[in-house]
Design a protein around this motif. Structure first.
Motif, mmCIF file in Angstrom:
data_model
loop_
_atom_site.group_PDB
_atom_site.id
_atom_site.type_symbol
_atom_site.label_atom_id
_atom_site.label_comp_id
_atom_site.label_asym_id
_atom_site.label_seq_id
_atom_site.Cartn_x
_atom_site.Cartn_y
_atom_site.Cartn_z
ATOM 1 N N LYS A 35 30.454 61.978 -9.331
ATOM 2 C CA LYS A 35 30.984 61.072 -10.352
ATOM 3 C C LYS A 35 31.932 60.053 -9.727
ATOM 4 C CE LYS A 35 30.766 63.698 -14.625
ATOM 5 N NZ LYS A 35 31.550 64.221 -15.754
ATOM 6 N N VAL A 36 32.766 60.507 -8.798
ATOM 7 C CA VAL A 36 33.703 59.599 -8.128
ATOM 8 C C VAL A 36 32.925 58.592 -7.286
ATOM 9 C CG1 VAL A 36 35.557 59.442 -6.426
ATOM 10 C CG2 VAL A 36 35.596 61.257 -8.146
ATOM 11 N N ARG A 37 31.898 59.061 -6.566
ATOM 12 C CA ARG A 37 31.074 58.162 -5.739
ATOM 13 C C ARG A 37 30.390 57.111 -6.615
ATOM 14 N NH1 ARG A 37 30.417 59.610 -0.512
ATOM 15 N NH2 ARG A 37 28.579 58.310 -0.277
ATOM 16 N N GLU A 38 29.935 57.522 -7.783
ATOM 17 C CA GLU A 38 29.295 56.580 -8.705
ATOM 18 C C GLU A 38 30.297 55.532 -9.172
ATOM 19 O OE1 GLU A 38 27.278 56.678 -13.132
ATOM 20 O OE2 GLU A 38 27.166 58.486 -11.892
ATOM 21 N N ARG A 39 31.498 55.962 -9.475
ATOM 22 C CA ARG A 39 32.537 55.028 -9.913
ATOM 23 C C ARG A 39 32.898 54.034 -8.818
ATOM 24 N NH1 ARG A 39 38.499 56.430 -12.324
ATOM 25 N NH2 ARG A 39 39.099 54.270 -12.647
ATOM 26 N N LEU A 40 32.835 54.497 -7.547
ATOM 27 C CA LEU A 40 33.121 53.616 -6.420
ATOM 28 C C LEU A 40 31.932 52.730 -6.057
ATOM 29 C CD1 LEU A 40 35.040 56.160 -4.177
ATOM 30 C CD2 LEU A 40 35.992 54.075 -5.163
ATOM 31 N N GLY A 45 25.261 61.371 -3.030
ATOM 32 C CA GLY A 45 25.120 62.383 -1.990
ATOM 33 C C GLY A 45 26.403 62.528 -1.198
ATOM 34 N N ILE A 46 26.953 63.737 -1.196
ATOM 35 C CA ILE A 46 28.245 63.925 -0.521
ATOM 36 C C ILE A 46 28.117 63.847 0.994
ATOM 37 C CG2 ILE A 46 29.264 65.252 -2.405
ATOM 38 C CD1 ILE A 46 28.765 67.771 -0.722
ATOM 39 N N GLY A 51 31.207 54.076 1.353
ATOM 40 C CA GLY A 51 31.081 52.627 1.290
ATOM 41 C C GLY A 51 32.445 51.972 1.314
ATOM 42 N N GLY A 52 32.450 50.715 0.984
ATOM 43 C CA GLY A 52 33.703 49.974 0.966
ATOM 44 C C GLY A 52 34.298 49.909 -0.427
ATOM 45 N N LYS A 53 35.358 49.128 -0.533
ATOM 46 C CA LYS A 53 36.045 48.963 -1.808
ATOM 47 C C LYS A 53 35.224 48.029 -2.685
ATOM 48 C CE LYS A 53 39.664 46.174 -2.652
ATOM 49 N NZ LYS A 53 39.222 45.555 -3.870
ATOM 50 N N PRO A 54 34.963 48.440 -3.929
ATOM 51 C CA PRO A 54 34.231 47.556 -4.842
ATOM 52 C C PRO A 54 35.060 46.323 -5.187
ATOM 53 C CG PRO A 54 34.252 49.809 -5.669
ATOM 54 C CD PRO A 54 35.199 49.751 -4.522
ATOM 55 N N LYS A 55 34.374 45.211 -5.344
ATOM 56 C CA LYS A 55 35.052 43.973 -5.683
ATOM 57 C C LYS A 55 35.721 44.116 -7.041
ATOM 58 C CE LYS A 55 34.329 39.042 -6.059
ATOM 59 N NZ LYS A 55 33.363 37.955 -5.982
ATOM 60 N N GLY A 56 36.981 43.723 -7.111
ATOM 61 C CA GLY A 56 37.725 43.758 -8.363
ATOM 62 C C GLY A 56 38.503 45.041 -8.590
#
Length: 88
Positions: A35-40, A45-46, A51-56
């Motif tokens: 869930k956290v990965r999806e939000r980011l 897949g753990i 990845g990097g920081k999402p824009k915004g």
């Protein structure tokens, strides 16, 4: 909500449980990490690279979520390794 099993009954009468009630600690950590990965906006897949920081997204939110994801990933891996050890 009623379920049909010859007659209509509630989930308590049929002794039904939610899937999350049967989860192990490592399975719960994997689900929460996903869930956290999806939000980011990272790949699912753990074991996939981060990845990097999402824009915004604020830096503070990004670092908080990254830290949480790392903690959950470590917890999940520990549980999976313990399960493998029990098999041997």
């Amino acid at each position: 909500m009623l379920y049909e099993a010859k007659t209509f009954r509630c989930r308590k009468c049929l002794n039904l449980s939610y899937r999350s009630q049967k989860e192990t600690d490592s399975e719960r950590a994997i689900r929460r990490a996903e869930k956290v990965r999806e939000r980011l906006g990272w790949r699912a897949g753990i074991l996939c690279p981060n990845g990097g920081k999402p824009k915004g997204m604020h830096h503070r939110t990004f670092f908080t979520l990254t830290s949480l994801q790392h903690h959950l990933q470590q917890q999940a891996m520990g549980g999976l390794l313990a399960a493998i050890d029990r098999l041997n």
